[in-house]
Write a protein that holds these residues in place. Structure first.
Motif, PDB file in Angstrom:
ATOM      1  N   LEU A  72      48.815 -50.119 -19.932  1.00  0.00           N
ATOM      2  CA  LEU A  72      48.907 -49.033 -18.965  1.00  0.00           C
ATOM      3  C   LEU A  72      49.745 -49.508 -17.784  1.00  0.00           C
ATOM      4  CD1 LEU A  72      47.590 -46.100 -18.436  1.00  0.00           C
ATOM      5  CD2 LEU A  72      46.218 -47.332 -16.743  1.00  0.00           C
ATOM      6  N   VAL A  73      50.734 -48.698 -17.373  1.00  0.00           N
ATOM      7  CA  VAL A  73      51.632 -49.063 -16.273  1.00  0.00           C
ATOM      8  C   VAL A  73      51.708 -47.914 -15.278  1.00  0.00           C
ATOM      9  CG1 VAL A  73      53.968 -49.798 -15.630  1.00  0.00           C
ATOM     10  CG2 VAL A  73      53.015 -50.475 -17.851  1.00  0.00           C
ATOM     11  N   VAL A 104      51.261 -42.246 -15.141  1.00  0.00           N
ATOM     12  CA  VAL A 104      51.049 -43.531 -15.805  1.00  0.00           C
ATOM     13  C   VAL A 104      51.815 -43.525 -17.129  1.00  0.00           C
ATOM     14  CG1 VAL A 104      48.761 -43.828 -14.779  1.00  0.00           C
ATOM     15  CG2 VAL A 104      48.971 -42.801 -17.049  1.00  0.00           C
ATOM     16  N   ASN A 105      52.169 -44.709 -17.586  1.00  0.00           N
ATOM     17  CA  ASN A 105      52.772 -44.882 -18.905  1.00  0.00           C
ATOM     18  C   ASN A 105      51.773 -45.622 -19.787  1.00  0.00           C
ATOM     19  OD1 ASN A 105      55.883 -44.126 -18.956  1.00  0.00           O
ATOM     20  ND2 ASN A 105      55.411 -44.925 -16.925  1.00  0.00           N
ATOM     21  N   LEU A 106      51.545 -45.072 -20.968  1.00  0.00           N
ATOM     22  CA  LEU A 106      50.539 -45.632 -21.864  1.00  0.00           C
ATOM     23  C   LEU A 106      51.130 -45.985 -23.217  1.00  0.00           C
ATOM     24  CD1 LEU A 106      47.519 -46.195 -22.680  1.00  0.00           C
ATOM     25  CD2 LEU A 106      47.447 -43.810 -23.435  1.00  0.00           C
ATOM     26  N   THR A 110      53.781 -41.184 -22.936  1.00  0.00           N
ATOM     27  CA  THR A 110      53.841 -42.091 -24.080  1.00  0.00           C
ATOM     28  C   THR A 110      55.204 -41.904 -24.732  1.00  0.00           C
ATOM     29  OG1 THR A 110      53.081 -40.605 -25.848  1.00  0.00           O
ATOM     30  CG2 THR A 110      51.383 -41.581 -24.439  1.00  0.00           C
ATOM     31  N   LYS A 111      55.545 -42.797 -25.643  1.00  0.00           N
ATOM     32  CA  LYS A 111      56.854 -42.670 -26.293  1.00  0.00           C
ATOM     33  C   LYS A 111      56.882 -41.484 -27.260  1.00  0.00           C
ATOM     34  CE  LYS A 111      56.096 -45.867 -30.184  1.00  0.00           C
ATOM     35  NZ  LYS A 111      56.596 -47.088 -30.864  1.00  0.00           N
ATOM     36  N   ARG A 169      49.698 -44.735 -31.330  1.00  0.00           N
ATOM     37  CA  ARG A 169      49.989 -45.925 -32.126  1.00  0.00           C
ATOM     38  C   ARG A 169      51.179 -45.605 -33.040  1.00  0.00           C
ATOM     39  NH1 ARG A 169      46.964 -49.975 -29.623  1.00  0.00           N
ATOM     40  NH2 ARG A 169      44.755 -49.412 -29.541  1.00  0.00           N
ATOM     41  N   GLU A 170      51.544 -46.545 -33.874  1.00  0.00           N
ATOM     42  CA  GLU A 170      52.662 -46.323 -34.792  1.00  0.00           C
ATOM     43  C   GLU A 170      52.347 -45.147 -35.723  1.00  0.00           C
ATOM     44  OE1 GLU A 170      55.326 -48.779 -38.095  1.00  0.00           O
ATOM     45  OE2 GLU A 170      53.640 -49.737 -37.086  1.00  0.00           O
TER      46      GLU A 170
END
Length: 298
Positions: free
Chosen positions: A124-125, A137-139, A157-158, A174-175
């Motif tokens: 977490l950023v 936030v970036n997770l 998230t991406k 997740r992937e």
């Protein structure tokens, strides 16, 4: 303590009473105080630390050719200014990062008293200095959020972005797996430029690039907060990867269809019981060698 150490500790607000008295006796004490006052009202969005350092070095090199008391004074001021600007830029742009390892969870309190439970192998950023202007936030991984009321709250998230209006929700990215579950309030999930609104009990799941419809969530919080992972008609591969994250082991599958659907759960507190929970229902046997667990189908 020498002059440079005193200035460094002063910049970090680390001077004790004795050191503070020594700092006040420095010949350029008044100049340092004035610089500090100026910096408090200064904000540089694109300050180039390397460029500032080059300018100071050029000033010092020039002083070698023309050395006067005034030149020495200006070199000292320039050096202090570069340090102050560098410190200000560093502290106002630095992100705060929380990372959990395998078999590890952590609890995080955000600047607005919102709280985050971060699951194993997650990151977490966020930026504290800009939090009042933008709650974001970036997770990477999985986290459960309890968001305080206020301005819009974003989880990036991406795979997709979650927009929150003061609520409780879980995000798992997740992937090839992206899931958001709303437990309270209202959540907006943006995926492929389209937003989906989730009310309490609603879920949004993308598995291997495809949207998967799910039943209404009846629990009040995700099971992993109570050290248990739960699955409802998910590919066995998802169960195995989560097991590896929670126990920090390597799983080897022999004669097993990792795409077969699994419904069930496993505890995070007892390896043997957890193994039985994910193998017995599928008539799978297992063996352990050091940190590797081999699963074998019939």
């Amino acid at each position: 303590m020498d002059r440079e150490q005193l200035i460094s500790k002063w910049l970090n607000n680390e001077l004790n009473n004795q050191e503070l008295e020594a700092f006040k006796k420095l010949e350029d004490y008044e100049d340092l105080i004035q610089l500090n006052k100026a910096l408090l009202s200064f904000k540089s969005e694109e300050y180039n630390t390397a460029e500032a350092l080059d300018q100071v070095l050029n000033t010092i090199n020039s002083s070698k050719k023309t050395t006067t008391p005034w030149t020495k004074y200006m070199v000292r001021v320039a050096a202090v200014l570069a340090i102050c600007f560098s410190l200000y830029y560093y502290t106002t742009t630095l992100d705060t990062t929380y990372t959990t390892d395998l078999a590890e969870k952590t609890f995080i309190e955000l600047p607005d008293q919102s709280v985050v439970n971060l699951n194993a192998k997650s990151t977490l950023v966020f930026n504290k200095s800009d939090w009042k202007n933008e709650r974001e936030v970036n997770l990477s991984g999985e986290a459960f959020f309890k968001v305080s009321k206020g301005s819009l709250f974003h989880v990036k998230t991406k795979t997709g972005t979650i927009t929150v209006y003061g609520t409780q929700f879980n995000v798992k990215q997740r992937e090839q797996f992206f899931e958001v579950i709303c437990y309270e309030g209202l959540v907006g999930v943006t995926y492929n430029s389209q937003e989906t609104k989730l009310k309490p009990g609603d879920s949004f799941l993308i598995l291997n690039g495809k949207f998967i419809a799910k039943e209404k969530e009846k629990n009040l919080e995700p099971s992993w907060l109570n050290n248990e992972s739960t699955f409802k008609s998910l590919p066995y591969k998802q169960v195995i990867t989560e097991f590896e994250r929670q126990y920090g082991v390597n799983m080897k599958l022999l004669n097993i269809d990792e795409n077969q659907l699994f419904s069930g759960s496993f505890t995070h507190n007892n390896l043997d019981i957890a193994l039985k929970s994910i193998t017995v229902p599928l008539h799978i046997t297992y063996s352990k060698t050091n940190n590797t667990i081999t699963l074998k189908g019939e």
